[in-house]
Design a protein around this motif. Structure first.
Motif, PDB file in Angstrom:
ATOM      1  N   VAL A   1       0.938  -1.116   0.348  1.00  0.00           N
ATOM      2  CA  VAL A   1       0.115  -0.453  -0.128  1.00  0.00           C
ATOM      3  C   VAL A   1       0.466   0.820   0.081  1.00  0.00           C
ATOM      4  CG1 VAL A   1      -1.884   0.350   1.583  1.00  0.00           C
ATOM      5  CG2 VAL A   1      -1.107  -1.041   1.004  1.00  0.00           C
ATOM      6  N   ARG A   2       0.302   1.634  -0.862  1.00  0.00           N
ATOM      7  CA  ARG A   2       1.311   3.364  -1.331  1.00  0.00           C
ATOM      8  C   ARG A   2       0.539   4.367  -1.278  1.00  0.00           C
ATOM      9  NH1 ARG A   2       5.501   5.217  -5.791  1.00  0.00           N
ATOM     10  NH2 ARG A   2       6.742   2.880  -4.935  1.00  0.00           N
ATOM     11  N   GLU A   3       0.743   5.478  -0.194  1.00  0.00           N
ATOM     12  CA  GLU A   3      -0.055   6.890  -0.026  1.00  0.00           C
ATOM     13  C   GLU A   3       0.415   7.954  -0.470  1.00  0.00           C
ATOM     14  OE1 GLU A   3      -1.043   7.151   3.977  1.00  0.00           O
ATOM     15  OE2 GLU A   3      -2.142   5.168   4.478  1.00  0.00           O
ATOM     16  N   VAL A   4       0.084   8.683  -1.290  1.00  0.00           N
ATOM     17  CA  VAL A   4       0.273   9.880  -2.170  1.00  0.00           C
ATOM     18  C   VAL A   4      -0.648  10.891  -1.980  1.00  0.00           C
ATOM     19  CG1 VAL A   4       1.734   7.604  -3.750  1.00  0.00           C
ATOM     20  CG2 VAL A   4      -0.297   8.779  -4.259  1.00  0.00           C
ATOM     21  N   GLU A   5      -0.209  11.585  -2.117  1.00  0.00           N
ATOM     22  CA  GLU A   5      -1.199  13.198  -3.377  1.00  0.00           C
ATOM     23  C   GLU A   5      -1.145  13.366  -4.863  1.00  0.00           C
ATOM     24  OE1 GLU A   5      -0.132  17.200  -2.201  1.00  0.00           O
ATOM     25  OE2 GLU A   5       0.526  16.334   0.336  1.00  0.00           O
ATOM     26  N   PRO A   6      -1.965  13.014  -5.272  1.00  0.00           N
ATOM     27  CA  PRO A   6      -2.557  12.498  -6.359  1.00  0.00           C
ATOM     28  C   PRO A   6      -2.400  13.438  -6.770  1.00  0.00           C
ATOM     29  CG  PRO A   6      -4.994  12.675  -4.929  1.00  0.00           C
ATOM     30  CD  PRO A   6      -3.021  12.799  -3.590  1.00  0.00           C
ATOM     31  N   ALA A   7      -2.752  13.692  -8.395  1.00  0.00           N
ATOM     32  CA  ALA A   7      -3.122  14.530  -9.320  1.00  0.00           C
ATOM     33  C   ALA A   7      -5.045  14.278  -9.848  1.00  0.00           C
ATOM     34  CB  ALA A   7      -2.505  13.934 -10.987  1.00  0.00           C
ATOM     35  N   ARG A   8      -5.560  15.778  -9.074  1.00  0.00           N
ATOM     36  CA  ARG A   8      -6.519  15.894  -9.636  1.00  0.00           C
ATOM     37  C   ARG A   8      -7.143  16.558 -10.581  1.00  0.00           C
ATOM     38  NH1 ARG A   8      -8.971  15.918  -3.845  1.00  0.00           N
ATOM     39  NH2 ARG A   8      -6.642  14.920  -2.460  1.00  0.00           N
TER      40      ARG A   8
END
Lengths: 586, 586
Positions: free
Chosen positions: A407-414
């Motif tokens: 599991v990776r946690e990222v700030e995604p593109a929006r």
């Protein structure tokens, strides 16, 4: 469970053995493997009505000159899923007979997920009369978990019905090992199903008192051991160690020290899930013999694990040895290193010669196993990713050549408030679209590790429920894939620029081609090349994709119901901290 | 074939294995034999509801301190006839449990000859609930030949009915090996009987293509091999070698080289026919372990042949090993040389301790197995020997310690035109009196080799039909024996001076005592001493006598139908050249 010859047929076999009747066939001059003494016998082998009559000297009958060669029993795969080959049973037979495999014990749980018990009955029907003996275990874990949506659940009643059939043996791999160890009554009921001679296991990494508990449930085999220590612990408890060499789990070399130390008893070879390219290039059970001998195991021990031991593990009487009354499944080998058969006999008839299967008639594919893809129309809105106000999102991270994910946690593109793919950071959108009942249920998320820089690819092979799984950089490409899979009844599809760029149709249950292994491999490699040109760097992208939907292997997976945190065994939202997790019932 | 624990019982076993429930019993600190790896494990063994839950460390439960001892699975006799012990099943259990035997696979063909299928059903009833697990094979050869007169023939229908019962496994030793090899349809029909999981064999001296033919019939075991070569030939054909150590056929030492050379697989121990004195003095399967180890076989290999291998030979699941789910038939041994158990557990309960069986309740003996001796009154005229005008007569010649006999031809003593006994030349009269239907049929002849100088002795144990056999120097003593056997319902009797001098009553089917083994041995030894005082020099005169009626072992035997030339397989007259021989139908 197999009707022995009776009456006149038995009397004829006895007469041939006695020397009072001409055999149908005599294999002359080979060194004959004796599985009961681990030695090589001199003598001609007589065959009558598909059975071995004896080893000696015979008058009459057709002759095969086998001088200078080794005659061994046909190879038996102790545990496998035909569906992993993407071949129908008859094409699978054509693929493995040249490698000396004459019998398999399969768990048809993939077709069972797609077609219910009909799928299992089809597997039995479609393998009737083949030169390959196909034994079937009754699938015990459909669905694999409550997070998955197969066509329907397989009940103990379905299992009982399956077990009334000829060639059906016992309970297929009991994957719900936590349920067994916990003593869940519904799970134990599956192990106690009427008509089962035994139950296969599946207990990855289970040791100590948990393993005692699993064994105490009556489980008789396991194919999940990956280390010497794990395999030894299982064998000590009387659990057959089915040594596995699958496409995605190559445990053979790691487990051979167990054989070297304790001998081959209670060990047998199996392939579990073997992709078509592995079958075509390297072979089947013979490949395991080859590797074992190269690693220093005596050829006789390797042969035992490939022949008599799988037969004993499954109580297959009159299979796995060359002796009077045994089935004349026979393999001629020029050497005991390559294990490349020069001739393969199934029930005394030539089934393959010098690497090529003899022609045989295959049963037609019935309509009810075709056109199984029934998904609701999907639009871009169905693929929209909503992080629920969270700034960070969970991403499935592929671990190359393994079934587990991280599991990776990222700030995604929006874009316009929605989370979108971000090919620059190797973040692709992934979705699982329910495809059995056109419910319109779609699970959505992000995945990293494919390296996909453009387009999309999708498949209806998505363990174990085999819904439609699609990964992509654009919604348009993902939708093109999904639409095409609906049209062709399932398979593997690649799209780019909003239209289909390549495909492998798998019209049988959305899992199997009707084509020969060579054609399937060629088409799949075209797709792999196409995906490589899109930036995909991992070795087997469709296989990797197919396991992202399997909700019982850690850590983060995706089904049509959403993202599954397998370790906590609950559904989780896309956004981190964006709401309560829920169980399958929640 | 044995109901596994289901539902809650299974769940409890799993919980105990897991460590979440107290076991009933824990055996602490022993070295535990692992039959799957041939090694000794450290750990405590937990038992719940009669099954092994696991090997580890447990809280609660009764404790047995086994430090410094070896814990091994209970011994299993792979082939035997309880009747040879002259004990009822419960007394047999009391005799062998202290020696560590916890399961037997028996062929009750002796009681079947006397009582038809009722005899077999009684054997099953009488062994229900014993601390010894008694598995039964359906007798295939009643009568042993057409020259013998049992109560009735056992049909395939009888066999089918037997095989519907719990604890009934398969087809008992197929002694009619010539019929099998010839492909006789009636004989093959017995091998194909419904409900049989497998068929035991009996093929003394059969090798080569005849052995192939016997194996091709589907025979799975043999206990008649007497040489290394014969045993090897059988094993090479996939026939389990049941190594025999019977009172009258001690083949163990001769066959151990097969184990030394090829390992213990496909070999198992059996006792076949073991007389009560052998059981009392030397033990049972443990005696075979003792001898094997003394002869240089590894204790682990001996143990395999005494435990897991007989279970595998007969498909006895969950017997013969110490592992989760296996039956808690457990034996504690102080050493691996004497194999004298200090404690024996049957299904987790103490069954014997330091050589003594624990008390248990035995089922009562029903009336229908008593009073089975129904012979017509016999007079001296019935014993008269008429040589039919010939000057020379055939005499059965005993070969000490063997079951075969020789044929001697002599000029006999005569009195009033009749041939009479001639003790000076060791010629005794012998007669077999039909005793099932009081037909008055009497077979008559002469025998040499007993050394009997006075009196007579007789028995209703007379293989296989168990008619009344009597040998004597005077008609009066022979008649006294016969009359007494009728009165007491069968047994062994000695007469002298026209009246009974000693007896051992065997009221159950005329074959079995109701007394403990010690009493039976003591009584039998009194009779042996008495006969020794009459000049009888051979070791086991009653056993020798009992086999003189077995019409399938060469060379000259006697049944109620007359003298049987076994090699020519026909009845022959007393006088040499005194008339045509006849077949059983002639």
């Amino acid at each position: 469970m197999i009707a022995a010859p009776r009456g006149r047929a038995r009397a004829r076999l006895i007469a041939v053995a006695r020397g009072d009747g001409a055999p149908d066939l005599v294999i002359e001059g080979a060194r004959v493997f004796c599985a009961f003494t681990r030695e090589w016998l001199e003598g001609d082998v007589a065959v009558a009505d598909g059975l071995v009559a004896g080893i000696g000297s015979y008058e009459g009958g057709e002759r095969i000159d086998a001088r200078g060669q080794h005659l061994v029993p046909g190879f038996i795969d102790a545990h496998m899923h035909v569906e992993s080959s993407k071949l129908t049973p008859s094409e699978f037979a054509r693929a493995v007979l040249p490698h000396g495999t004459t019998a398999i014990v399969c768990d048809p749980h993939e077709v069972a997920n797609v077609l219910g018990s009909d799928g299992v009955h089809w597997m039995l029907d479609a393998s009737e009369g083949l030169p390959l003996s196909v034994f079937v275990m009754a699938p015990s874990c459909v669905p694999a978990s409550g997070f998955e949506s197969p066509r329907r659940e397989l009940t103990t009643g379905d299992m009982e019905a399956i077990l009334r059939r000829r060639r059906a043996l016992g309970v297929a791999e009991m994957m719900n090992f936590p349920g067994v160890i916990a003593g869940d009554p519904e799970v134990l009921a599956k192990l106690e199903v009427r008509g089962a001679s035994h139950a296969d296991g599946h207990a990855p990494g289970v040791t100590g008192s948990a393993l005692d508990a699993y064994a105490a449930a009556g489980i008789r085999s396991d194919h999940e051991a990956t280390t010497y220590e794990e395999a030894l612990a299982k064998r000590r408890r009387g659990i057959w160690v089915l040594i596995r060499e699958a496409s995605n789990a190559r445990n053979l070399r790691a487990l051979l020290p167990l054989v070297a130390e304790y001998g081959p008893d209670f060990c047998a070879f199996c392939t579990d899930d073997r992709e078509p390219d592995f079958l075509l290039r390297d072979g089947h059970i013979n490949q395991m013999c080859r590797v074992a001998v190269a690693e220093g195991i005596a050829p006789e021990d390797a042969l035992l694990m490939a022949t008599l031991n799988p037969a004993r593990a499954h109580g297959l009487e009159w299979f796995g040895a060359i002796a009077p009354g045994y089935r004349a499944d026979l393999v001629l080998l020029g050497d005991l290193e390559r294990f490349s058969p020069t001739l393969v006999l199934s029930a005394g008839r030539v089934a393959a010669r010098e690497g090529r299967a003899e022609p045989f008639e295959a049963p037609p594919v019935p309509a009810y196993v075709l056109q199984t893809v029934r998904s609701a129309p999907v639009t871009a809105a169905d693929l929209a990713l909503d992080p629920g106000g969270a700034s960070r999102v969970r991403v499935i991270e592929i671990v190359p050549e393994q079934l587990i994910t991280l599991v990776r946690e990222v700030e995604p593109a929006r874009l316009n408030g929605h989370v979108v793919a971000d090919p620059e950071r190797d973040l692709a959108k992934i979705a699982v679209i329910e495809r059995h009942h056109a419910t319109g249920r779609v699970g959505r998320g992000l995945v990293t590790g494919f390296g996909l820089r453009r387009g999309a690819f999708a498949s209806t092979v998505a363990h174990d429920a085999h819904n439609l799984i699609v990964v992509g950089t654009t919604d348009a490409d993902m939708l093109a894939c999904a639409a095409r899979l609906q049209e062709i009844g399932g398979g593997c599809v690649v799209a780019d620029g909003g239209s289909v760029a390549g495909e492998l149709a798998l019209p049988v249950a959305g899992l199997l081609s009707g084509e020969p292994v060579e054609a399937v491999v060629a088409r799949l490699e075209e797709l792999h090349a196409l995906l490589a040109s899109f930036g995909v760097a991992i070795a087997a992208p469709f296989m990797t994709l197919s396991f992202l939907a399997l909700s019982v292997i850690p850590a983060l997976k995706i089904t049509d119901r959403g993202l599954v945190d397998v370790e906590r065994f609950e559904l989780v939202p896309l956004g981190v901290g964006a709401g309560r997790a829920s169980t399958p019932d929640g």
